[in-house]
Design an enzyme around this catalytic site. Structure first.
Site, PDB file in Angstrom:
ATOM      1  NE  ARG A 225      -4.008  -1.804   2.304  1.00  0.00           N
ATOM      2  CZ  ARG A 225      -4.678  -1.853   3.640  1.00  0.00           C
ATOM      3  NH1 ARG A 225      -4.411  -1.351   4.654  1.00  0.00           N
ATOM      4  NH2 ARG A 225      -5.433  -2.960   3.692  1.00  0.00           N
TER       5      ARG A 225
ATOM      6  CD  GLN B  76       1.809  -1.397   3.576  1.00  0.00           C
ATOM      7  OE1 GLN B  76       1.517  -2.157   2.444  1.00  0.00           O
ATOM      8  NE2 GLN B  76       1.193  -1.989   4.569  1.00  0.00           N
TER       9      GLN B  76
ATOM     10  CB  CYS C 176     -17.569  17.049   3.171  1.00  0.00           C
ATOM     11  SG  CYS C 176     -17.410  18.609   2.404  1.00  0.00           S
TER      12      CYS C 176
ATOM     13  N   GLY D 299      -5.334   1.973  10.143  1.00  0.00           N
ATOM     14  CA  GLY D 299      -5.841   0.965   9.158  1.00  0.00           C
ATOM     15  C   GLY D 299      -5.296   0.951   7.914  1.00  0.00           C
TER      16      GLY D 299
ATOM     17  CB  CYS E  59     -18.238  19.934  -0.919  1.00  0.00           C
ATOM     18  SG  CYS E  59     -16.408  20.461  -0.485  1.00  0.00           S
TER      19      CYS E  59
ATOM     20  CB  CYS F 162     -14.117  21.513   1.484  1.00  0.00           C
ATOM     21  SG  CYS F 162     -13.626  19.698   1.469  1.00  0.00           S
TER      22      CYS F 162
ATOM     23  CB  CYS G 274     -14.136  17.293  -1.295  1.00  0.00           C
ATOM     24  SG  CYS G 274     -15.234  16.734  -0.204  1.00  0.00           S
TER      25      CYS G 274
ATOM     26  N   GLY H  42      -2.066   0.402   7.404  1.00  0.00           N
ATOM     27  CA  GLY H  42      -1.134  -0.794   7.338  1.00  0.00           C
ATOM     28  C   GLY H  42       0.254  -0.537   7.700  1.00  0.00           C
ATOM     29  CE  LYS H  43      -0.275   3.820  12.210  1.00  0.00           C
ATOM     30  NZ  LYS H  43      -1.666   3.942  11.378  1.00  0.00           N
TER      31      LYS H  43
HETATM   32  P1  ADP Z   1      -2.508   0.659  11.127  1.00  0.00           P
HETATM   33  O1  ADP Z   1      -1.596   0.140  12.338  1.00  0.00           O
HETATM   34  O2  ADP Z   1      -1.916   1.639  10.246  1.00  0.00           O
HETATM   35  O3  ADP Z   1      -3.789   0.934  11.848  1.00  0.00           O
HETATM   36  P2  ADP Z   1      -2.453  -2.432  10.437  1.00  0.00           P
HETATM   37  O4  ADP Z   1      -1.035  -2.351  10.203  1.00  0.00           O
HETATM   38  O5  ADP Z   1      -3.166  -2.807  11.791  1.00  0.00           O
HETATM   39  O6  ADP Z   1      -2.902  -0.819  10.376  1.00  0.00           O
HETATM   40  O7  ADP Z   1      -3.192  -2.655   9.104  1.00  0.00           O
HETATM   41  C1  ADP Z   1      -4.682  -2.696   9.087  1.00  0.00           C
HETATM   42  C2  ADP Z   1      -5.066  -3.765   8.177  1.00  0.00           C
HETATM   43  O8  ADP Z   1      -4.632  -3.429   6.619  1.00  0.00           O
HETATM   44  C3  ADP Z   1      -4.504  -5.242   8.453  1.00  0.00           C
HETATM   45  O9  ADP Z   1      -5.806  -6.215   8.332  1.00  0.00           O
HETATM   46  C4  ADP Z   1      -3.664  -5.571   7.498  1.00  0.00           C
HETATM   47  O10 ADP Z   1      -3.504  -7.107   7.404  1.00  0.00           O
HETATM   48  C5  ADP Z   1      -3.891  -5.077   6.238  1.00  0.00           C
HETATM   49  N1  ADP Z   1      -2.971  -4.546   5.169  1.00  0.00           N
HETATM   50  C6  ADP Z   1      -1.653  -4.101   5.457  1.00  0.00           C
HETATM   51  N2  ADP Z   1      -0.833  -3.951   4.683  1.00  0.00           N
HETATM   52  C7  ADP Z   1      -1.406  -4.521   3.487  1.00  0.00           C
HETATM   53  C8  ADP Z   1      -1.414  -4.711   2.057  1.00  0.00           C
HETATM   54  N3  ADP Z   1      -0.207  -4.297   1.744  1.00  0.00           N
HETATM   55  N4  ADP Z   1      -2.325  -5.199   1.414  1.00  0.00           N
HETATM   56  C9  ADP Z   1      -3.346  -5.568   1.903  1.00  0.00           C
HETATM   57  N5  ADP Z   1      -3.765  -5.503   3.225  1.00  0.00           N
HETATM   58  C10 ADP Z   1      -2.669  -4.925   3.940  1.00  0.00           C
HETATM   59 ZN    ZN Z   2     -15.692  18.767   0.805  1.00  0.00          ZN
HETATM   60 MG    MG Z   3      -1.380   0.046  14.330  1.00  0.00          MG
END
Ligand code: ADP
Ligand code: ZN
Ligand code: MG
Length: 652
Positions: free
Chosen positions: A95, A98, A477, A118, A480, A455, A473, A120-121
């Protein structure tokens, strides 16, 4: 003193006073301009610094500070990373940001990654952990968060574990052994910051592991917890600077979803990290529709409003309702349950067992809606949340962004609806009054909620120091998307009337709650608080509230708190800018929605102020005008506004 001389002196006094007031206005304007310029200066400095760091790093390491330079797959480790992505994590693509983050940390740089919840950190340190010798130390603020991650990792067959207060002696011993074992399979070790802060034994093991080249890197998750300016300050995070000081050659990676540049700088200082790379993913969530609605004044109306939404637009869909208090969350849950909606409460005062039951049932769609306080937070990762409703606004924009951001993780459209209630301002401010910058943060939230024409994405982006073009946007929202135009209404005379009431209460040593202030203005409540000559405004209730909130935000009024054994109560006092209103020429305006179906539109007749008027005066239709309000220059814009009674100002 002869009367002629007295008159001359009076005249001179008046002129000096007038000039003084003009100077005060200019000062005020200059102060505002100064704030604006300071903000711009900081932004420019930041940009210049980034550019120069970029050039520096670019000439030495080949990477540079710019994320683009790290988006390659021709590094020594690139093949290994690809393989781990598909074999170990069973994912095909990276993503946004990453790959960049993984490359930067693999190259040994310290990195800060700011990415929405969410986004993907976790992968950004879990994947490098698998491709490095030794183990990665992960600092995580909550045991429940660690457990969520460990569950996933163990399912994927990655060797990872945690150490916490409830670890058995045997487990601790095993982990300590693995930390120094060159042949160990252990790749990730999760601990809370307390472990680093309080356990000398653990620190000594880390020391040995570092000396043996086995401390691959340190990941600090939820890194904003370091700063007391952040929304989740954790004192033990303050001690984490020891890690970089003791283990300078193990790269550090800090991760968070919410950090303004201010919080981020603070966190970097606390962690003793110099010249880190900072990657920031955009805060924009294109699939989320942001909306602010007026909160109905009675809880029955409110429940009716929400129920209608749940039973039509969100039928059978998963959602969260965030409430201000545990009591609210329980009451709303009960009301919804009575109406046959599958809702469950979630707050800090519940047994852990009950909390996890609600969470599990909701995840399995056995419960449609969790009605929660902020306790329902970190680690919530349900992809198909179609709506997040705020029963009350959050205590800060950071909180709001995090909470509303739990909607639409699957990238399909989801709604974030905030119900803005005037009374909530004071409920929340009494709660945050003890916090360092609590009130300032709350007022940012109130400004967002009061805004009728910009916005929402622009407002959110501004808060996070991101520049955002409202055209992008896509009408996702309310502002907007709204057809009803806004109009600037001159409220100068109203403000002068309000200040008169506040001054009178002051003279009488009466503590004026916002409610009493409104009562007095509309000719209700204690007669002694009413001011002769102040006419009830010809406004709807929500417009009255809007004006008072505006005066507080603009510092013409301010909140003052009184502490009793049971509660903190907020009162209204004159604010620092109130003197500006003494000058007749000073005007103040506010945008009011006209027409359309925007958030400021009144939905139920109960919200109109037509009932609490003085005897014989029906505000919406009254022809009794205050003589002052008849002056054209005072009410020029307001007088132009002629709309139906449930829309906006009804002065004719
Ligand atoms: P954050 O810490 O940024 O809130 P998470 O690391 O917990 O997020 O990841 C959130 C979701 O995204 C998890 O379910 C993870 O498996 C999914 N995810 C992370 N990287 C990828 C990717 N490259 N492709 C698909 N899903 C991913
Ligand atoms: Zn807006
Ligand atoms: Mg996290």
């Amino acid at each position: 003193m002869d009367s002629e001389e007295a008159a001359a002196l009076e005249e001179e006094l008046e002129s000096v006073s007038g000039e003084l007031q003009a100077v005060e206005i200019q000062l005020q304007e200059l102060l505002e301009r100064q704030q604006e310029l300071i903000h711009r200066k900081n932004l420019l400095n930041k940009k210049i610094q980034r550019l120069s760091e970029n050039a520096e790093a670019g000439s030495s390491a080949g990477g540079g500070d710019c994320a683009e330079n790290w988006r390659n797959e021709d590094f020594l480790w690139s093949q290994k990373i690809r393989r781990a992505l598909s074999d170990s994590f069973q994912l095909q693509t990276f993503r946004s940001l990453q790959l960049e983050t993984i490359n930067a940390t693999m190259s040994g740089r310290d990195v800060f990654l700011i990415m929405p919840t969410g986004g993907g950190k976790s992968l950004c340190y879990q994947l490098p952990a698998l491709c490095s010798d030794g183990f990665t130390l992960v600092i995580c603020p909550l045991i429940s968060l660690m457990e969520d991650q460990l569950m996933v990792l163990n399912r994927l067959g990655v060797s990872a574990t945690s150490l916490n207060a409830s670890s058995s002696k045997e487990h601790v011993k095993w982990v300590h052994g693995e930390m120094m074992n060159k042949k160990s399979q252990l790749k990730l070790l999760y601990v809370t910051p307390e472990k680093v802060a309080k356990s000398k034994v653990f620190m000594s093991r880390l020391e040995k592991a570092y000396q043996g080249g086995l401390l691959a890197r340190v990941a600090v998750d939820e890194v904003h917890c370091c700063s007391q300016w952040g929304h989740d300050f954790r004192p033990d995070y303050k001690t984490l600077g020891i890690l970089k000081r003791q283990f300078p050659n193990s790269p550090l990676i800090g991760l968070t979803a919410t950090a303004t540049s201010h919080v981020l700088k603070d966190a970097q200082k606390i962690l003793c990290v110099q010249k880190p790379l900072t990657f920031t993913a955009s805060f924009n969530r294109p699939n989320l529709f942001y909306e602010v609605r007026l909160k109905p004044s009675s809880s029955e109306d409110f429940i009716a409003d929400i129920t209608k939404l749940i039973n039509s637009r969100y039928k059978g869909q998963s959602g969260i309702i965030y409430c201000f208090s545990q009591k609210d969350s329980e009451q709303v849950t009960m009301s919804l349950q009575k109406l046959g909606i599958r809702a469950g409460a979630y707050h800090a005062n519940m047994e852990p067992r009950d909390k996890s039951k609600v969470h599990t049932k909701w995840t399995a769609n056995e419960i449609q809606i969790v009605v929660a306080t902020v306790a329902f937070g970190m680690g919530i990762d349900k992809p198909d949340v179609r709506f997040v409703i705020h029963h009350s606004m959050s205590k800060s924009m950071e909180n709001y962004y995090q909470e509303s951001g739990r909607a639409g993780r699957d990238d399909s459209r989801a709604d974030c609806i905030l119900y803005y209630g005037f009374g909530d301002i004071f409920r929340i401010s009494s709660m945050v009054v003890m916090e360092n910058v609590g009130q300032q943060k709350l007022y940012e939230m109130v400004k967002y909620s009061q805004n009728l024409n910009r916005c929402r994405r622009v407002l959110i982006a501004q808060h996070f120091d991101e520049v955002w073009d409202s055209a992008k946007c896509n009408k996702m929202c309310d502002n907007c998307n709204s057809e009803g135009a806004c109009e600037e209404a001159d409220i100068s005379q109203y403000c002068r009337d309000i200040v008169k009431i506040v001054e009178q209460a002051d003279r009488m040593d009466e503590k004026l709650t916002p409610l009493k202030l409104i009562d007095s203005w509309v000719g209700k409540g204690a007669p002694k608080l009413r001011v002769p000559g102040v006419q009830p405004p010809k406004l709807l209730r929500h417009e009255i509230e809007r004006i008072i909130a505006h005066l507080i935000l603009q510092q013409f009024l301010r909140e003052d708190f009184s502490f009793t054994a049971y509660a903190t109560i907020s009162y209204v006092k004159k604010g620092p800018k109130v003197n500006l209103l003494r000058n007749d020429k000073y005007t103040l305006s506010i945008s009011m929605r006209r027409g359309g179906s925007g958030p400021d539109k009144v939905k139920s007749p109960q919200q109109s102020t037509s009932q609490p008027s003085a005897p014989g005066v029906s505000m919406a239709t009254s022809k009794n005008k205050s003589p002052k309000r008849q002056k054209p220059q005072k009410c020029s814009v307001a007088k132009k506004i002629k709309v139906s009674p449930d829309d906006s100002i009804v002065i004719d």
